[in-house]
Write a protein that holds these residues in place. Sequence first.
Motif, short mmCIF file in Angstrom:
data_model
loop_
_atom_site.label_atom_id
_atom_site.label_comp_id
_atom_site.label_asym_id
_atom_site.label_seq_id
_atom_site.Cartn_x
_atom_site.Cartn_y
_atom_site.Cartn_z
N ILE A 7 35.59 -24.55 38.36
CA ILE A 7 36.39 -24.59 37.13
C ILE A 7 36.07 -23.33 36.33
CG2 ILE A 7 36.93 -25.83 34.99
CD1 ILE A 7 37.35 -27.77 37.15
N VAL A 8 37.11 -22.61 35.94
CA VAL A 8 36.94 -21.47 35.03
C VAL A 8 37.49 -21.90 33.69
CG1 VAL A 8 37.60 -19.08 34.55
CG2 VAL A 8 37.21 -19.82 36.92
N VAL A 9 36.64 -21.81 32.66
CA VAL A 9 37.10 -22.14 31.31
C VAL A 9 37.45 -20.83 30.62
CG1 VAL A 9 36.49 -23.22 29.11
CG2 VAL A 9 35.58 -24.15 31.26
N GLY A 10 38.71 -20.70 30.20
CA GLY A 10 39.11 -19.50 29.47
C GLY A 10 40.53 -19.09 29.77
N PRO A 15 40.28 -10.47 29.14
CA PRO A 15 39.95 -9.53 30.21
C PRO A 15 38.75 -9.98 31.03
CG PRO A 15 39.28 -8.65 28.07
CD PRO A 15 40.10 -9.89 27.80
N TYR A 16 37.83 -10.71 30.39
CA TYR A 16 36.62 -11.16 31.09
C TYR A 16 36.94 -12.33 32.02
CZ TYR A 16 34.52 -8.41 27.32
OH TYR A 16 34.21 -7.41 26.44
N VAL A 17 37.86 -13.20 31.59
CA VAL A 17 38.31 -14.28 32.47
C VAL A 17 39.03 -13.66 33.67
CG1 VAL A 17 39.91 -16.23 32.67
CG2 VAL A 17 38.47 -16.00 30.62
N ARG A 18 39.90 -12.68 33.39
CA ARG A 18 40.65 -12.02 34.48
C ARG A 18 39.70 -11.38 35.50
NH1 ARG A 18 43.16 -8.62 31.45
NH2 ARG A 18 44.63 -10.20 30.78
N VAL A 51 27.48 -19.34 22.62
CA VAL A 51 28.05 -18.31 21.74
C VAL A 51 29.58 -18.46 21.65
CG1 VAL A 51 26.17 -16.66 21.97
CG2 VAL A 51 28.02 -16.61 23.63
N ARG A 52 30.10 -19.58 22.16
CA ARG A 52 31.53 -19.93 22.10
C ARG A 52 32.41 -18.81 22.64
NH1 ARG A 52 33.27 -24.35 19.72
NH2 ARG A 52 35.15 -23.38 18.86
N ARG A 53 31.97 -18.27 23.76
CA ARG A 53 32.79 -17.24 24.40
C ARG A 53 33.25 -17.71 25.76
NH1 ARG A 53 30.36 -11.26 22.83
NH2 ARG A 53 31.65 -11.15 20.97
N ILE A 54 34.39 -17.14 26.19
CA ILE A 54 34.90 -17.34 27.54
C ILE A 54 34.69 -16.03 28.30
CG2 ILE A 54 36.55 -19.14 26.97
CD1 ILE A 54 38.70 -16.89 26.80
N PRO A 55 34.55 -16.08 29.62
CA PRO A 55 34.67 -17.22 30.53
C PRO A 55 33.38 -18.03 30.66
CG PRO A 55 34.22 -15.25 31.80
CD PRO A 55 34.32 -14.83 30.35
N VAL A 56 33.60 -19.30 31.11
CA VAL A 56 32.51 -20.15 31.59
C VAL A 56 32.92 -20.55 33.00
CG1 VAL A 56 31.39 -22.40 31.34
CG2 VAL A 56 31.91 -21.03 29.30
N SER A 67 30.85 -13.01 32.03
CA SER A 67 31.56 -12.59 33.25
C SER A 67 30.64 -11.90 34.25
CB SER A 67 32.74 -11.67 32.88
OG SER A 67 32.29 -10.49 32.28
N THR A 68 29.69 -11.10 33.74
CA THR A 68 28.81 -10.38 34.69
C THR A 68 27.88 -11.36 35.40
OG1 THR A 68 28.91 -8.38 33.38
CG2 THR A 68 27.03 -8.58 34.86
N VAL A 69 27.33 -12.30 34.64
CA VAL A 69 26.46 -13.31 35.25
C VAL A 69 27.25 -14.11 36.29
CG1 VAL A 69 25.15 -15.43 34.76
CG2 VAL A 69 24.99 -13.47 33.19
N ILE A 70 28.47 -14.46 35.93
CA ILE A 70 29.30 -15.26 36.85
C ILE A 70 29.63 -14.46 38.12
CG2 ILE A 70 31.58 -16.36 37.13
CD1 ILE A 70 31.43 -16.98 34.05
#
Length: 251
Positions: A7-10, A15-18, A51-56, A67-70
């Motif tokens: 599951i990708v949240v975002g 751009p980070y989800v993309r 930190v309420r940021r996407i992506p998760v 995004s980098t960790v993912i």
Amino acid sequence: MSPQPKIVVGSYLSPYVRKVLACLHLKGLDYRIDPIVPFYGNDAFSRLSPVRRIPVLIDEDVQLCDSTVICEYLEDRYPSPELHPAGAANRARARWLEEFADSRMGDVFIWRYWNQLVIRRFVWGEEPDQALVDAALGTEMPQILDYLEDELPGAGSYFFDSLGIADIAVATFFRNAELVSYRVDPARWPRVANFVDQALGEDCFALLRPFEDLSMRTPIARHREALAEAGAAVSEESFAEPTPRRGVFRT
Ligand SMILES: N[C@@H](CCC(=O)N[C@@H](CS)C(=O)NCC(=O)O)C(=O)O
């Protein structure tokens, strides 16, 4: 038993989800998306992303932010095809280009440009700060493009031998710029213009375009429903709530 899809949240517009979706595509991994704009995340989203940021990314019992960790997790867990080049020096340079994109391009392309033109209007109902937009267009984006023009090895080339993490991390920001009608001037930055056309034309990006365009023209409250109707692989559950909250880092 076949594994659960990731599951990708975002939102498709991040751009980070993309970047994460492009990596999942290149590695042939199945996923569902909860296409939330981060400001609309609920309390469960705050627990998922402090930190309420996407992506998760949620991969069964693994939950990851950034995004980098993912993308590094995907690379470690699914090494083929490899998205980092061979050799210690090239790998380090690819990581630097990714970091430059995530931080400096993110700051200018998203916080100073996209945030003013899209987020302020459509999330907060505020007018853009034209001085910030002008500074981004007149000074900061050209500095970034000058740097990238020097770093690209030649016309028609990616940063290394084949499409990889550095290309994905950089190219994704140009898609946001394009969505608000910015085009790289091919006379001033021929290598970058060529790179952007080539990278964004790859399937890993091109297949997302209809969902990005749809998200742009649909009110935020209807994103999920409209995307599902259009055939996006939308997750069953959502971390969204109806009212936006200001972000942890900036307003
Ligand atoms: N370093 C993070 C940056 C993620 C990021 O800034 N995402 C934006 C969406 S494009 C966000 O969630 N913004 C909401 C906020 O900062 O409050 C990554 O690579 O994932």
